[in-house]
Design an enzyme around this catalytic site. Structure first.
Site, PDB file in Angstrom:
ATOM      1  N   GLY A 148       0.796  -1.225   0.000  1.00 42.52           N
ATOM      2  CA  GLY A 148       0.000   0.000   0.000  1.00 42.52           C
ATOM      3  C   GLY A 148       0.828   1.274   0.000  1.00 42.52           C
ATOM      4  O   GLY A 148       0.301   2.335   0.279  1.00 42.52           O
ATOM      5  N   GLU A 198      -2.189  -8.273  -7.303  1.00 43.33           N
ATOM      6  CA  GLU A 198      -1.788  -6.964  -7.831  1.00 43.33           C
ATOM      7  C   GLU A 198      -0.578  -7.078  -8.739  1.00 43.33           C
ATOM      8  O   GLU A 198       0.389  -7.764  -8.392  1.00 43.33           O
ATOM      9  CB  GLU A 198      -1.343  -6.081  -6.652  1.00 43.33           C
ATOM     10  CG  GLU A 198      -2.331  -5.059  -6.186  1.00 43.33           C
ATOM     11  CD  GLU A 198      -1.716  -4.168  -5.115  1.00 43.33           C
ATOM     12  OE1 GLU A 198      -2.350  -4.055  -4.064  1.00 43.33           O
ATOM     13  OE2 GLU A 198      -0.617  -3.595  -5.329  1.00 43.33           O
ATOM     14  N   GLU A 212       1.774  -8.052  -5.086  1.00 38.93           N
ATOM     15  CA  GLU A 212       1.329  -8.651  -3.830  1.00 38.93           C
ATOM     16  C   GLU A 212      -0.094  -9.167  -3.971  1.00 38.93           C
ATOM     17  O   GLU A 212      -0.780  -8.868  -4.953  1.00 38.93           O
ATOM     18  CB  GLU A 212       1.404  -7.627  -2.698  1.00 38.93           C
ATOM     19  CG  GLU A 212       0.554  -6.396  -2.905  1.00 38.93           C
ATOM     20  CD  GLU A 212       0.867  -5.286  -1.885  1.00 38.93           C
ATOM     21  OE1 GLU A 212       2.022  -4.829  -1.839  1.00 38.93           O
ATOM     22  OE2 GLU A 212      -0.059  -4.905  -1.160  1.00 38.93           O
ATOM     23  N   ARG A 236      -8.361  -9.840   0.971  1.00 39.78           N
ATOM     24  CA  ARG A 236      -9.617  -9.311   1.511  1.00 39.78           C
ATOM     25  C   ARG A 236     -10.572  -9.003   0.365  1.00 39.78           C
ATOM     26  O   ARG A 236     -10.180  -9.019  -0.798  1.00 39.78           O
ATOM     27  CB  ARG A 236      -9.336  -8.001   2.251  1.00 39.78           C
ATOM     28  CG  ARG A 236      -8.682  -6.968   1.337  1.00 39.78           C
ATOM     29  CD  ARG A 236      -8.502  -5.610   1.949  1.00 39.78           C
ATOM     30  NE  ARG A 236      -8.013  -4.651   0.985  1.00 39.78           N
ATOM     31  CZ  ARG A 236      -6.743  -4.414   0.697  1.00 39.78           C
ATOM     32  NH1 ARG A 236      -5.787  -5.080   1.327  1.00 39.78           N
ATOM     33  NH2 ARG A 236      -6.397  -3.523  -0.211  1.00 39.78           N
ATOM     34  N   VAL A 286     -12.216  -2.526  -1.618  1.00 38.99           N
ATOM     35  CA  VAL A 286     -13.124  -1.388  -1.792  1.00 38.99           C
ATOM     36  C   VAL A 286     -13.725  -1.406  -3.203  1.00 38.99           C
ATOM     37  O   VAL A 286     -14.922  -1.194  -3.388  1.00 38.99           O
ATOM     38  CB  VAL A 286     -12.370  -0.048  -1.563  1.00 38.99           C
ATOM     39  CG1 VAL A 286     -13.304   1.139  -1.787  1.00 38.99           C
ATOM     40  CG2 VAL A 286     -11.745   0.010  -0.176  1.00 38.99           C
TER      41      VAL A 286
END
Ligand code: MV4
Length: 499
Positions: free
Chosen positions: A164, A275, A288, A292, A295
């Site tokens: 992130g 990703e 990575e 989850r 969004v």
């Protein structure tokens, strides 16, 4: 099937999960902090329990408390949403020990994908393309120097426990290396409690392309194609779309196969996102796995017709995947704009407070995943995402136009939001042309606040009371225009009552 699901989250994602449970006739148990007593997810769930004070560690991150509440109330499963405990290996392991179903990946896979250096090593063995760079952490300065020479400048420092964007920095030449490593280690230590960092080749102007995957507990894996999330601000995504303008069918098939292999290699189950960075020459590199529901999951839902949250629940309750790769198709184009309680005219400063009035966008091909209502409070303690506007249409251009329409019909009064800023992004010729490299915002939007200066603004409390007291329709006067401003400017063009 599961008997009762505790939703260990808040805001729009808690609402999204509750709605999926309702469709599946599964009772829901919301948890909330004292700052969220009147929030939408609390009102929508079948039961709701206050679990503590506003600071996340006291409530939404309080593992003991959440487990205790689940047991007391007979919830046999927990959905963590995104953020908070979603990618916490300790929490997932604790659920496993307590006999509670964690609606997400098993704790071993979660821990593997959480360690970037370990997963680089594992993925290299499986012949997954990764960005050239170091495969070890905790090394001496001399080894960093040698590694950087071998990789070739510019290099990028990344935190091993990171992801992130936190703890990342670019090192253009050898002179900056030592200081950069030291600063990177300090930042990693304070952000993740782990100071280990590693080096990678720096990829210039990459695009962020990620693949949605679903994996059941029996080793069956499918992917649901890509999302492009290149439009970001300080590593916070603000616009996502699918399909990606940068990916053709040949590349899509290749990347999809690699994504599936990544998931199989990590023995990963449930929903996940693989990703990639895509460079100018269309080389792609695995970055990575996001362990989850994300969004931006709705754009994939609109284009594939698959309800990802319902799939998560079915997988967690032990069902086999009924989807076959051949049966999953992309139809049309979807765009998501994230609406944050931030002031784009004041460097995106968070804007908490009471929502005096809101009018939600709706219409054909418009979806609004929302965690707020007229009269609700936006607390200061949490991520400021309010809602997401998602549009679908047969073509990208139609989805873009539809988004401009939706945003111009979306009014939130009482706090500052990013709605107007996003309208300008949608109307920008570079966005219209599909030029969505990761530097889009810096390159095209840095003068936005100045462009707004000198424009007329009305007193928001006045507008709120005027709008809220009207019983008649509130409608915009002009047709959808490429220059459609957000609600703050739109307000001047609104007709209240008779049009
Ligand atoms: C990179 C990179 C360039 N080179 N790695 C940002 C978030 C994280 N998950 C990975 N990120 C990047 N990694 C190398 N070796 C550039 C970025 C990056 C970025 C990536 C995707 C979308 C937006 C971005 C914005 C700045 C930097």
């Amino acid at each position: 099937m599961l008997k009762k699901i505790l939703i260990a989250n808040r805001g729009e994602i808690a609402v999204r999960v509750i709605n999926a449970c309702k469709e599946m006739s599964i009772p829901t148990l919301a948890v909330y902090s004292t700052a969220d007593r009147k929030s939408l997810h609390v009102q929508m769930a079948d039961e709701a329990i206050c679990i503590g004070d506003p600071p996340p560690l006291e409530s939404y991150l309080n593992i003991d408390k959440i487990i205790t509440v689940a047991k007391e109330r007979g919830a046999d499963a927990i959905h963590p949403g995104y953020g908070f405990l979603a990618e916490n290996g300790d929490f997932s392991a604790r659920c496993e020990q307590e006999g509670i179903v964690f609606i997400g990946p098993n704790s071993k896979a979660l821990r593997l994908v959480g360690d970037k250096v370990a997963s680089r090593e594992t993925m290299t063995k499986a012949k997954i393309p990764i960005i050239p760079g170091m495969m070890t952490k905790r090394v001496e300065m001399k080894e960093f120097k040698e590694a950087a020479e071998k990789i070739g400048y510019p290099v990028m420092i990344k935190a091993s426990a990171g992801g992130g964007g936190k703890g990342m920095r670019v090192i253009p030449s050898p002179q900056e290396l030592e200081k950069g490593i030291e600063a990177g280690m300090r930042e990693a230590k304070s952000a993740f409690g782990d100071e280990s960092v590693y080096l990678e080749k720096y990829i210039e102007e990459p695009r962020h392309v990620e693949f949605q995957v679903l994996a059941d507990n029996f080793g069956n894996v499918v992917h649901l194609y890509e999302r492009e999330c290149s439009i970001q601000r300080r590593h916070q995504k603000i616009v996502e779309e699918t399909p990606s303008c940068a990916v053709d069918d040949e590349l899509r098939t290749k990347m999809g196969k690699v994504a599936t292999t990544v998931i199989k290699t990590a023995s990963y189950n449930n929903a996940g996102t693989v990703e990639f960075l895509l460079d100018k020459d269309r080389n792609f590199y695995f970055l990575e796995v996001n362990a989850r529901i994300q969004v931006e999951h709705p754009i994939t839902e609109l284009v594939t017709g698959v309800d990802l949250v319902k799939q998560q629940i079915r997988i967690a309750s032990g069902e086999k995947l009924s989807l076959k790769q051949e049966g999953i198709e992309q139809r049309g184009h979807a765009i998501e704009c994230r609406i944050y309680a931030e002031d784009p005219e004041n460097n995106f400063f968070p804007s908490a407070g009471k929502i005096l009035f809101m009018k939600e966008p709706s219409g054909p091909g418009i979806r609004h995943d929302c965690g707020i209502y007229s009269g609700s409070e936006v607390p200061v303690y949490y991520d400021p995402i309010l809602s997401k506007v998602i549009t679908w249409a047969e073509t990208r251009e139609d989805a873009r136009k539809r988004m401009i329409l939706a945003l111009s019909n979306y009014v939130v009064l009482g706090i500052k939001t990013t709605i107007g800023f996003l309208s300008s992004v949608m109307a920008h010729p570079e966005f219209a042309a599909g030029n969505t490299q990761t530097n889009f915002i810096e390159k095209n939007m840095s003068d936005w606040a100045n462009r707004k200066k000198g424009r007329r603004f009305l007193d928001e409390a006045l507008i709120a009371s005027a709008v809220a007291s009207q019983t008649k329709a509130v409608t915009r006067r002009s047709a959808v225009s490429e220059k459609a401003p957000g609600p703050w400017l739109t307000v001047g063009k609104w007709s209240i009552g008779e049009v």
